[in-house]
Design an enzyme around this catalytic site. Structure first.
Site, PDB file in Angstrom:
ATOM      1  N   ARG A 191     -11.343  -7.060 -50.442  1.00  0.00           N
ATOM      2  CA  ARG A 191     -12.503  -7.624 -49.724  1.00  0.00           C
ATOM      3  C   ARG A 191     -13.635  -8.102 -50.470  1.00  0.00           C
ATOM      4  NH1 ARG A 191     -15.050  -3.361 -48.910  1.00  0.00           N
ATOM      5  NH2 ARG A 191     -13.630  -1.775 -49.629  1.00  0.00           N
ATOM      6  N   TYR A 202      -7.222 -11.611 -46.368  1.00  0.00           N
ATOM      7  CA  TYR A 202      -6.615 -10.422 -46.980  1.00  0.00           C
ATOM      8  C   TYR A 202      -7.352  -9.142 -45.836  1.00  0.00           C
ATOM      9  CZ  TYR A 202      -7.744  -5.741 -49.015  1.00  0.00           C
ATOM     10  OH  TYR A 202      -7.569  -4.308 -49.311  1.00  0.00           O
ATOM     11  N   LYS A 209     -12.324  -2.989 -40.530  1.00  0.00           N
ATOM     12  CA  LYS A 209     -13.752  -2.618 -41.011  1.00  0.00           C
ATOM     13  C   LYS A 209     -14.798  -3.366 -40.567  1.00  0.00           C
ATOM     14  CE  LYS A 209     -12.092   0.284 -44.004  1.00  0.00           C
ATOM     15  NZ  LYS A 209     -11.440   0.145 -45.102  1.00  0.00           N
ATOM     16  N   HIS A 230     -16.063   6.198 -41.739  1.00  0.00           N
ATOM     17  CA  HIS A 230     -15.025   5.870 -42.585  1.00  0.00           C
ATOM     18  C   HIS A 230     -14.249   7.110 -43.071  1.00  0.00           C
ATOM     19  CE1 HIS A 230     -13.853   3.595 -46.652  1.00  0.00           C
ATOM     20  NE2 HIS A 230     -12.826   3.394 -45.537  1.00  0.00           N
ATOM     21  N   SER A 243     -13.231   4.564 -52.349  1.00  0.00           N
ATOM     22  CA  SER A 243     -11.780   4.263 -52.465  1.00  0.00           C
ATOM     23  C   SER A 243     -11.528   4.933 -53.884  1.00  0.00           C
ATOM     24  CB  SER A 243     -11.788   2.763 -52.747  1.00  0.00           C
ATOM     25  OG  SER A 243     -12.740   2.314 -53.726  1.00  0.00           O
ATOM     26  N   CYS A 291      -9.800   7.778 -54.311  1.00  0.00           N
ATOM     27  CA  CYS A 291     -10.085   9.145 -54.393  1.00  0.00           C
ATOM     28  C   CYS A 291      -8.925  10.204 -53.798  1.00  0.00           C
ATOM     29  CB  CYS A 291     -11.558   9.753 -53.625  1.00  0.00           C
ATOM     30  SG  CYS A 291     -12.971   8.955 -54.739  1.00  0.00           S
ATOM     31  N   LYS A 309      -7.723   9.361 -50.431  1.00  0.00           N
ATOM     32  CA  LYS A 309      -7.685   9.711 -49.117  1.00  0.00           C
ATOM     33  C   LYS A 309      -6.516   9.576 -48.465  1.00  0.00           C
ATOM     34  CE  LYS A 309     -10.636   7.656 -45.429  1.00  0.00           C
ATOM     35  NZ  LYS A 309     -11.380   6.196 -45.357  1.00  0.00           N
ATOM     36  N   ASP A 365      -8.116   6.651 -42.243  1.00  0.00           N
ATOM     37  CA  ASP A 365      -9.131   5.731 -42.699  1.00  0.00           C
ATOM     38  C   ASP A 365     -10.547   5.615 -41.784  1.00  0.00           C
ATOM     39  OD1 ASP A 365     -10.051   3.808 -44.310  1.00  0.00           O
ATOM     40  OD2 ASP A 365      -9.603   2.038 -43.162  1.00  0.00           O
ATOM     41  N   ARG A 385      -0.729  -3.852 -50.759  1.00  0.00           N
ATOM     42  CA  ARG A 385      -0.774  -2.804 -49.543  1.00  0.00           C
ATOM     43  C   ARG A 385       0.585  -2.912 -48.927  1.00  0.00           C
ATOM     44  NH1 ARG A 385      -5.828  -0.471 -48.692  1.00  0.00           N
ATOM     45  NH2 ARG A 385      -7.222  -1.349 -50.493  1.00  0.00           N
ATOM     46  N   ASN A 387      -4.216  20.902 -52.983  1.00  0.00           N
ATOM     47  CA  ASN A 387      -5.213  20.592 -52.412  1.00  0.00           C
ATOM     48  C   ASN A 387      -5.682  21.574 -51.127  1.00  0.00           C
ATOM     49  OD1 ASN A 387      -6.196  18.943 -54.423  1.00  0.00           O
ATOM     50  ND2 ASN A 387      -5.765  17.048 -53.113  1.00  0.00           N
TER      51      ASN A 387
HETATM   52  O1  SAT Z   1      -9.053  -4.164 -46.458  1.00  0.00           O
HETATM   53  S1  SAT Z   1      -9.645  -2.796 -46.320  1.00  0.00           S
HETATM   54  O2  SAT Z   1     -11.098  -2.783 -46.133  1.00  0.00           O
HETATM   55  O3  SAT Z   1      -9.113  -2.002 -44.957  1.00  0.00           O
HETATM   56  C1  SAT Z   1      -9.358  -1.715 -47.433  1.00  0.00           C
HETATM   57  C2  SAT Z   1     -10.119  -1.823 -48.513  1.00  0.00           C
HETATM   58  O4  SAT Z   1     -10.457  -2.521 -49.243  1.00  0.00           O
HETATM   59  O5  SAT Z   1     -10.920  -0.598 -48.689  1.00  0.00           O
HETATM   60 MN    MN Z   2     -10.939   2.439 -45.982  1.00  0.00          MN
END
Ligand code: SAT
Ligand code: MN
Length: 605
Positions: free
Chosen positions: A83, A211, A220, A240, A262, A264, A266, A291, A383, A511
């Site tokens: 991003r 991307y 997003k 989020h 990001s 961490c 998730k 997400d 990814r 966890n």
């Molecule tokens: O590409 S996304 O925004 O979905 C994933 C990220 O960069 O956090």
């Molecule tokens: Mn995300």
């Protein structure tokens, strides 16, 4: 030109929304001037044709059909791997609406400018019209949108990440509006890259990037930036957050949502596999989403959540059968891998995958790669795009149109000091303050100095479509509306280090100890002690007594050092000053209340 050559039958019904859609598609095609317009149906046959086309033009390399059935390997342009926050704009009516944490441009000027980029950009190309549905079919919380793109790669990814084609068009008669998304690959010039959101128009315009977060506009751009602004108007929340369901040994299910910046873990938490001993006792965890969560009040006054997405867009490096077996199994088939490494036998590899690295392979840039060559084989942000239904831990409730009732919200950051393993907020207002002051340390994968603290309120800093302080006010308002039916808010930190710099907590499957405590607490069972920052578990409550971890370790994990926390309080005051014009006074009051509790001798333990 074959306009509307494949127009789906649903579009022949005349409704206001269908007419609006037809007019917008026509207007956009007049601007972008494609050779062909293709309406996506979402069918298997269409997907096969697109995959063939992407294979012929070299975008896709089909993977080994036994090891990875119907899966494809793709490389992006080397300049188009993440991003671009600096080129992402919220074009709300006024700059004040966008707030200090967003880039803003005047909507009229920006639209004109973007129209200039889109003018003729699809000449010689196919214009794909992708109707998509965010959320389970038949859900009143679900939304429809339409993306117009000239990228077949985007169509293939959207098909996994959302519900596209007929299933979306069938929802049109039940919806009042649809989100409009315009996307073009352009020539992938980073200087022409703009990701623009027009909250008042329900419009997204994205140019020159393919991307994920920039180009898969349902994710997003729609489900967080536009939806958050809409949710504020309508009294719900677009967050989020992962969503998971935890079954206790007595069969009761508890649903929790969680927001993490990001890097961490998730996605790992969303797909956690409980330790064998817990499974033997009857504990079970199921994933609803990894997400994004849309939360709204149900008739019972509780907050209910849906996952608007239909797939996972997960970071590949570090994912393995040890760290996240459910993710590995989710992306075995029907998956698109982007920017990982390709082995000679048409299987894939990335750093952190199980087993030894290949003796040689081709890296994400297409160069030959060997273990000692000094470069990563997979891009750190490479990814997998995989269907959620393939996750072995997917919850039977994940497509429930009603959603699932949320009992707890977890915030988490990466903090090597100061912040204990888990703490429970004292109220919704206190929890909102905890979320608003969420911080995480930069890792090597993110820009900036490693170890530097970054504030990322509710993990929404790059995704909130309006003024961050107004967003906090919206959280407070939701709490006033929901009263004592609101979820309890927790903060977790898996990343505390000891004096030697070693992580104290083993993380991953362990966890589950923290999740179990959270479930027990919301069910009015788990033991806790008061501390200045909130309620903490007793070591017994974490069931640590049965392990060989020394008492000292447990103490370190749960310690609240007053001197460190005074510094934290001062830093938070400075952070809040950035949002002074719209800052809800409650948040400053919470900061002062924390300062007072730190002085309270009664809370020393
Ligand atoms: O590409 S996304 O925004 O979905 C994933 C990220 O960069 O956090
Ligand atoms: Mn995300």
């Amino acid at each position: 030109m074959q306009p509307f050559g494949t127009l789906p039958p649903t579009m022949l019904q005349t409704s206001d929304l269908n007419r609006e859609l037809m007019a917008w598609v026509e207007e956009t095609s007049e601007l972008t001037k494609p050779d062909i317009i293709h309406w996506c149906t979402g069918s298997e046959a269409e997907s096969e044709r697109l995959n063939d086309l992407l294979t012929k033009d070299g975008t896709f390399i089909p993977l080994d059909p036994i090891r990875h059935p119907n899966s494809f390997y793709a490389r992006s342009d080397v300049n188009d791997v993440a991003r671009v926050e600096g080129r992402t704009f919220i074009c709300s009516a006024t700059e004040q609406d966008a707030g200090p944490s967003n880039n803003w441009m005047d909507p009229i000027q920006m639209r004109e400018f973007m129209n200039g980029l889109f003018d003729g950009c699809m000449t010689g190309r196919v214009m794909y019209v992708i109707p998509y549905l965010m959320g389970p079919p038949g859900s009143s919380m679900a939304q429809v949108g339409v993306v117009i793109t000239d990228s077949a790669y985007v169509v293939a990814n959207m098909r996994i990440m959302t519900r596209i084609g007929s299933v979306a068009l069938e929802e049109f008669p039940h919806k009042a509006s649809f989100v409009k998304g315009m996307h073009s690959t352009g020539v992938l010039d980073p200087e022409q890259r703009y990701i623009c959101h027009f909250p008042e128009l329900g419009l997204i315009m994205s140019f020159s990037s393919n991307y994920g977060g920039n180009a898969l506009l349902g994710k997003k751009c729609h489900a967080l930036r536009l939806a958050s602004a809409q949710a504020r108007q309508e009294g719900w929340m677009a967050e989020h957050m992962l969503i998971l369901g935890i079954t206790s040994p007595d069969g009761v299910k508890t649903y929790v949502a969680g927001a993490f910046p990001s890097a961490c873990g998730k996605t790992n938490l969303a797909m956690i596999v409980p330790p064998d001993v817990d499974q033997a006792k009857g504990w079970k965890v199921e994933c609803i989403g990894d997400d994004i969560a849309w939360l709204s009040f149900g008739e019972d006054g509780r907050l209910w959540a849906i996952n608007p997405e239909a797939g996972f867009f997960g970071v590949a490096p570090g994912t393995s059968m040890t760290t996240n077996p459910n993710a590995m199994l989710s992306c075995r088939a029907n998956t698109i891998f982007t920017n990982v490494a390709l082995r000679d036998d048409r299987t894939i590899w990335w750093e952190g995958m199980d087993g030894p690295p290949p003796e040689s392979c081709t890296d994400w840039t297409g160069q030959p790669w060997t273990p000692g060559c000094g470069r990563p084989a997979a891009h750190p942000n490479s990814r997998f795009t995989a269907p959620a239904r393939q996750c072995p831990a997917i919850s039977p409730e994940w497509q429930n149109p009603e959603g699932v009732p949320i009992s707890a919200i977890i915030f988490g950051g990466r903090r090597s000091t100061t912040v204990p393993l888990v703490s429970e907020s004292l109220s919704w207002q206190h929890g909102t303050y905890v979320g608003a002051t969420l911080t995480s340390e930069n890792t090597a994968a993110a820009a900036g100095t490693v170890g530097q603290l970054r504030y990322d309120p509710m993990a929404m800093l790059p995704f909130c479509g309006y003024h961050m302080a107004d967003y906090w006010q919206h959280w407070l308002n939701m709490g006033k509306h929901g009263g004592d039916q609101m979820p309890t808010i927790y903060h977790v930190n898996w990343f505390r280090k000891d004096e030697a710099g070693k992580l104290i907590w083993p993380g991953y499957r362990q966890n589950m100890r923290v999740l179990k405590w959270i479930v027990d607490r919301v069910r009015q069972r788990g033991d806790a002690v008061a501390s200045p920052i909130g309620m903490l578990p007793t070591p017994q409550a974490l069931e640590i007594s049965g392990t060989d971890w020394p008492q000292e370790t447990v103490k370190e994990l749960l310690a609240v050092d007053r001197e460190e926390w005074y510094k934290e309080v001062d830093r938070r005051e400075e952070f809040f000053a950035n949002f002074a014009t719209n800052l809800p006074p409650e948040l400053l009051r919470e900061n002062e209340a924390l300062r007072k509790r730190l002085q309270d001798e009664q809370l020393r333990f």
